[in-house]
Design an enzyme around this catalytic site. Structure first.
Site, short mmCIF file in Angstrom:
data_model
loop_
_atom_site.label_atom_id
_atom_site.label_comp_id
_atom_site.label_asym_id
_atom_site.label_seq_id
_atom_site.Cartn_x
_atom_site.Cartn_y
_atom_site.Cartn_z
N LEU A 21 0.82 -1.21 0.00
CA LEU A 21 0.00 0.00 0.00
C LEU A 21 0.86 1.26 0.00
O LEU A 21 0.47 2.30 -0.53
CB LEU A 21 -0.91 -0.04 1.23
CG LEU A 21 -1.95 1.05 1.44
CD1 LEU A 21 -2.93 1.09 0.28
CD2 LEU A 21 -2.70 0.82 2.74
N GLY A 22 2.04 1.16 0.57
CA GLY A 22 2.96 2.29 0.63
C GLY A 22 4.27 1.83 1.22
O GLY A 22 4.35 0.77 1.84
N LYS A 23 5.32 2.63 1.05
CA LYS A 23 6.62 2.26 1.62
C LYS A 23 7.47 3.50 1.82
O LYS A 23 7.29 4.53 1.16
CB LYS A 23 7.34 1.26 0.73
CG LYS A 23 7.64 1.73 -0.69
CD LYS A 23 8.31 0.61 -1.48
CE LYS A 23 8.58 1.05 -2.92
NZ LYS A 23 9.25 -0.01 -3.71
N LYS A 41 1.63 -2.56 8.98
CA LYS A 41 2.92 -1.88 8.84
C LYS A 41 4.02 -2.81 9.33
O LYS A 41 4.01 -3.23 10.49
CB LYS A 41 2.94 -0.57 9.63
CG LYS A 41 4.24 0.21 9.46
CD LYS A 41 4.12 1.63 10.00
CE LYS A 41 5.35 2.47 9.65
NZ LYS A 41 5.17 3.89 10.05
N ASP A 141 6.89 15.35 13.42
CA ASP A 141 7.24 15.29 12.00
C ASP A 141 6.02 15.58 11.14
O ASP A 141 5.55 14.72 10.39
CB ASP A 141 7.83 13.92 11.66
CG ASP A 141 8.30 13.82 10.21
OD1 ASP A 141 8.61 14.87 9.62
OD2 ASP A 141 8.36 12.69 9.69
#
Length: 299
Positions: A21-23, A41, A141
């Site tokens: 899905l994302g990295k 995750k 962040d």
């Protein structure tokens, strides 16, 4: 991390990894086969044990039940018995915030978005940050890739495992940050040793809101009228050179040509930006908090 390992949740449920899905540099996010409501995750940088304490604390404190705006950890996940990551709520159909801020990407990813939609997203982002700060947490962040937006303008904050958080007397710092969203007093500092505050979050929040409302423009990117070279964004932030400031004789910066300016928005919102980005004469500002931004954007 062996991605062919047997992944198990803390409640004993076996998970089958789906597509990525994302990295990022620290981890990969996966779909979970057979469950469209959660994502997984998995840390891939070999430092998962450094994060286990914070993830466990967030789960024990049930932060996922205390705000609808954040993908907090739901359960820890092991790979062949060793801590590997966690499950979290998935924001179905959502896109990264920066795809909304940038006009070119917005035409493709949010083709129906008008200015009313942009204000709604900015409002929901402020509500999300306020909900996090109300939990006693600080994002630290804040950046343009740290939130997801769906086609209704709903916002989900991600990367919650990087937050600055205190639980049971134990401090878990936010160890990362992006210069373009870091307040002047923290520029150049080691985040490993910095205690983040709500006032620090207030700077990054204001930058994101500005980028949403001002066609993806960064508030410290403009035309330098001083002597010497054009400052980088990081240096402009350190020197208080808000390009849209009402004190341009001090900032020596002008907005880029053919862009919206503070005079194009309500005066109370313009004043809030001025407070957030401040005067070159002041080192640390009393910036508007997320809770203060909410009524301004509602209006």
């Amino acid at each position: 991390m062996n991605l062919n390992a047997a992944f198990m949740t803390s409640s004993g449920r076996r998970l089958q990894l789906g597509k990525v899905l994302g990295k990022g540099g620290e981890a990969k996010i996966f779909h979970v086969e057979g469950d469209s409501s959660i994502a997984l995750k998995i840390y891939t940088d070999g430092k998962e044990l450094d994060r286990r304490g914070k993830v466990n604390a967030m789960i024990a404190d049930r932060l996922h039940n205390r705000t609808p705006f954040v993908a907090f950890p739901l359960e820890t996940v092991t790979a062949n018995g060793a801590f590997a990551g966690f499950t979290m709520r998935k924001a179905v159909g959502a896109k990264l915030m920066h795809q909304l801020c940038t006009p070119g990407d917005r035409k493709t990813e949010f083709p129906d978005a008008n200015f009313r939609f942009l204000v709604r997203v900015a409002l929901n982002f402020a509500r999300a940050i306020a909900s996090i700060n109300n939990l006693g947490a600080v994002i630290g962040d804040i950046n343009e890739s740290g939130a997801l937006v769906d086609q209704k303008g709903l916002v989900t904050i991600i990367d919650s495992d990087s937050f600055h958080y205190v639980s049971g007397g134990q401090l878990f710092r936010c160890r990362v940050g992006k210069q373009e969203y870091t307040p002047p007093e923290l520029q150049g500092q080691s985040f490993e040793k910095v205690d983040r505050s709500v006032n620090h979050d207030a700077f990054g929040l204001a930058v994101i809101i500005f980028e949403i409302l001002f066609m993806g423009r960064h508030p410290f990117s403009g035309v330098y009228k001083g002597t010497g070279d054009q400052p980088s964004i990081s240096r402009a932030i350190q020197e208080g050179r808000f390009a849209y400031s009402q004190q341009r004789s001090l900032t020596k910066m002008e907005p880029p040509p053919h862009v919206p300016v503070l005079a194009d928005i309500p005066i109370d919102v313009a004043t809030a930006f001025q407070r957030a980005f401040g005067s070159p004469a002041l080192r640390v500002q009393a910036r508007p908090t997320a809770a203060e931004w909410v009524p301004l954007l509602e209006t």
